[in-house]
Design an enzyme around this catalytic site. Structure first.
Site, PDB file in Angstrom:
ATOM      1  N   GLU A  36     -12.109 -95.650  -3.912  1.00 40.88           N
ATOM      2  CA  GLU A  36     -12.810 -96.934  -3.935  1.00 40.88           C
ATOM      3  C   GLU A  36     -12.225 -97.877  -4.985  1.00 40.88           C
ATOM      4  O   GLU A  36     -12.156 -99.081  -4.763  1.00 40.88           O
ATOM      5  CB  GLU A  36     -14.311 -96.732  -4.166  1.00 40.88           C
ATOM      6  CG  GLU A  36     -15.033 -96.189  -2.943  1.00 40.88           C
ATOM      7  CD  GLU A  36     -14.843 -97.049  -1.691  1.00 40.88           C
ATOM      8  OE1 GLU A  36     -14.794 -98.291  -1.815  1.00 40.88           O
ATOM      9  OE2 GLU A  36     -14.723 -96.484  -0.596  1.00 40.88           O
ATOM     10  N   CYS A 189     -12.987-104.208  15.334  1.00 40.43           N
ATOM     11  CA  CYS A 189     -13.444-105.587  15.107  1.00 40.43           C
ATOM     12  C   CYS A 189     -12.512-106.266  14.106  1.00 40.43           C
ATOM     13  O   CYS A 189     -12.924-106.750  13.058  1.00 40.43           O
ATOM     14  CB  CYS A 189     -14.885-105.583  14.600  1.00 40.43           C
ATOM     15  SG  CYS A 189     -15.701-107.192  14.708  1.00 40.43           S
ATOM     16  N   CYS A 196     -12.558-105.477  21.842  1.00 38.70           N
ATOM     17  CA  CYS A 196     -13.981-105.391  22.194  1.00 38.70           C
ATOM     18  C   CYS A 196     -14.284-104.344  23.268  1.00 38.70           C
ATOM     19  O   CYS A 196     -15.369-103.758  23.282  1.00 38.70           O
ATOM     20  CB  CYS A 196     -14.484-106.753  22.647  1.00 38.70           C
ATOM     21  SG  CYS A 196     -14.371-108.001  21.342  1.00 38.70           S
ATOM     22  N   CYS A 199     -15.293-101.141  21.725  1.00 34.73           N
ATOM     23  CA  CYS A 199     -16.362-101.200  20.730  1.00 34.73           C
ATOM     24  C   CYS A 199     -17.632-100.543  21.263  1.00 34.73           C
ATOM     25  O   CYS A 199     -18.084-100.861  22.372  1.00 34.73           O
ATOM     26  CB  CYS A 199     -16.648-102.645  20.341  1.00 34.73           C
ATOM     27  SG  CYS A 199     -18.002-102.808  19.154  1.00 34.73           S
ATOM     28  N   CYS A 205     -23.454-107.367  21.276  1.00 31.58           N
ATOM     29  CA  CYS A 205     -22.733-108.211  20.314  1.00 31.58           C
ATOM     30  C   CYS A 205     -22.716-109.658  20.811  1.00 31.58           C
ATOM     31  O   CYS A 205     -22.191-109.951  21.889  1.00 31.58           O
ATOM     32  CB  CYS A 205     -21.308-107.704  20.139  1.00 31.58           C
ATOM     33  SG  CYS A 205     -20.299-108.761  19.077  1.00 31.58           S
TER      34      CYS A 205
END
Length: 322
Positions: A36, A189, A196, A199, A205
């Site tokens: 991170e 995305c 799409c 997805c 969406c």
């Protein structure tokens, strides 16, 4: 439920990333902390080799807390934003001394550590400790904006997005879910040309339904600043100093330089973007002897083992073309 669909997709499509490998609980927490910090403002593909080398040489929080800065910066060289490396070491030192080598598992303690903000604390808690947090990185933010077709400036503020992300719901698999949402934004995305058809949540969406995939951002203006860099060369070596003047690149090797006000005499030789600054650089060569309490003579042809920030390397490259 939206979480079930996203997790099912993730189980079938997740990337094989080194910080996702099966390991002990302690290692997973440590790997999450390291990844991170590295992933702040840096892409996954860039981070992977750095992460692998880093944990091979510094496999525990204790070893990280004791590493000398020269070795640490060499491991970090090329990732940029060296303040992240300094803060990572400081955080490790606090964890060893105050938390008995255990990474804190609550938001208040994590947020108090150097270099850890709201996002990083949320990411560590969700990914490392399986707690019900959704860290709002750029990938999740993009999924959220498109899924709800958020376009107005009030809708896309961090404050509103943090409230709105609750539509993703919760799950017992908080660690996987946070990574699944990130993965969805990173691989499906995407900023341009989202895929799409692959997805798992396209059926609801709003961007997909309306075929409107453009993203609105709150634009931040970079500060325009002007600097004069002093270059002194002797015996094919350049004079560098340890930076104790500027907050950026602190304690790293740079050419002597000063910030100036712009006037017509200012001649820009190169432009460098650093953090939130747009830096116009004028290079001035001098034959006058330079002096500094902490200084170095660098031979650009013998750079092995020398840690230099990309900023200094850019100037060296510019000098090489002259």
């Amino acid at each position: 439920m939206i979480s079930k669909k996203i997790l099912k997709w993730y189980d079938l499509n997740k990337r094989d990333l080194p910080w996702r490998k099966k390991c002990s609980k302690t290692k997973k927490e440590y790997y999450t902390l390291i990844s991170e910090f590295m992933l702040q403002q840096t892409q996954v593909a860039t981070v992977i080799p750095y992460f692998n080398r880093f944990i091979k040489i510094l496999p525990t929080i204790e070893k990280l807390s004791k590493v000398n800065n020269s070795k640490l910066f060499k491991l970090w060289e090329g990732l940029g934003y060296y303040s992240r490396a300094r803060n990572l070491k400081k955080t490790a030192q606090v964890i060893v001394k105050k938390y008995y080598k255990k990474i804190p598992n609550n938001f208040e303690d994590l947020i108090s550590l150097p270099g850890i903000g709201n996002y990083t604390a949320s990411a560590i808690l969700s990914i490392g400790f399986n707690k019900p947090y959704i860290p709002l990185d750029g990938n999740i933010e993009r999924v959220l904006k498109r899924y709800l077709l958020l376009k107005k400036e009030k809708q896309i503020t961090k404050e509103n997005l943090n409230k709105t992300k609750t539509i993703f719901g919760t799950t017992r698999r908080s660690s996987d879910y946070a990574q699944a949402l990130m993965e969805l934004g990173a691989t499906i995305c995407k900023p341009l040309n989202p895929i799409c058809d692959m997805c798992p949540i396209n059926y609801n969406c709003k961007a997909f339904i309306k075929k409107d995939f453009a993203l609105k951002k709150i634009l931040k203006k970079n500060k325009k600043k002007f600097f004069v860099v002093i270059v002194h060369k002797k015996n094919n070596k350049y004079f560098l100093i340890k930076n104790n003047t500027f907050n950026f690149l602190r304690n790293l090797k740079i050419f002597p330089m000063k910030e100036v006000r712009y006037d017509k005499k200012f001649k820009k030789h190169l432009n460098i973007k650093l953090s939130n600054m747009d830096m116009a650089i004028q290079i001035k060569k001098t034959e006058t002897d330079q002096n500094s309490l902490v200084h170095y003579w660098i031979d650009p042809k013998k750079m092995k083992g020398i840690v230099l920030p990309s900023f200094t390397k850019r100037i060296l490259k510019e000098l090489d073309t002259k």
